[in-house]
Scaffold this active site. Sequence first.
Site: not given
Length: 344
Positions: A189, A246
């Site tokens: 990610k 994120t």
Amino acid sequence: MIKVSVIGSGSWGTANAISLAGKGLSVKLWVRNKELLETINEKRENITYLPDVLLPDRIQISNDLEYCCRESDIIVLGTPSHAVREMVHNIRSYLNKEQVIVNLAKGIENDTLCRMSEVIEEYLPDNPVAVLSGPNHAEEVARNIPSATVVSSKYKRVAEFIQETFMTPRFRVYTNPDIVGVELGGALKNVIALGAGISDGLGFGDNTKTALMTRGIVEIARLGVAMGARQNTFNGLSGAGDLIVTCTSMHSRNRRAGIAIGQGKTLEEVLSSTKMVIEGVRTTKSAYQLSKKIGIEMPITEEIYGVLFDDYEVRNSVINLMTRNKTHEMEDLPEIEAVNWKDA
């Protein structure tokens, strides 16, 4: 009383030490830098990596690795992913096989392409290993802002032991037996977050970033399943959950780095501007190499790799992604029988 040692005083290691000490556990925090050690001991604050958060007095701060490792029930590795191998090598002579190793770092080792648990098991084959991963900003967990995470281990009893140890009324811990998926989701990610930041830095909108995130989790899962992970893991906290936070939060170093690159800064300028480790940079290289080795198509990762390491022009990379050959959103789903549209 359970005794925990946190090896590494970065923001996430420090936040976990604070959270565990808040439960009344015995906690040691190993600090590599002696100057930072003295500052933390004097001010009870990690001003370099987690400013404005006081460390409880019950946390013992030390620069002595042997002292920190001996007699602890749990060893929490809070070092960056590229330092895990060296750290495990350094501490193995101080450990016994009953101690549980919990890894916090999110990355895939360059060159070997090993996940962090594989690196740890290479040096500590007799120790139970667990990994902690999820949408957890250290800045929030340290301040007792409600958060959730996932712990994974090959052994159910180990995962449940760590779940019980780390869980607080403000930090909810779930277990997941899919350690491959949990580790890959947490590592990959960061690659997509770099891309999301680049999109923001270029001045693109919500549509762009949402498409990037959605297609990003698809290619993460595509690689993960090919490596033995479960598809559903990437729909959970360590997959989509970690990706969302994120890619959207300014707490994210990877997103901030991407923004700077999108605004025209070089990778060298971005890396030299912070003491923090931007895990997505190294992981992009590993993810790209894995995709080529296994034969998995990862177009977003490939373009980000080109921007970081092959001097791709960022706007051209956007064009490359937008003008790829037409495809279906769900390539692996069977076609649904339908009436001939011409006859409808």
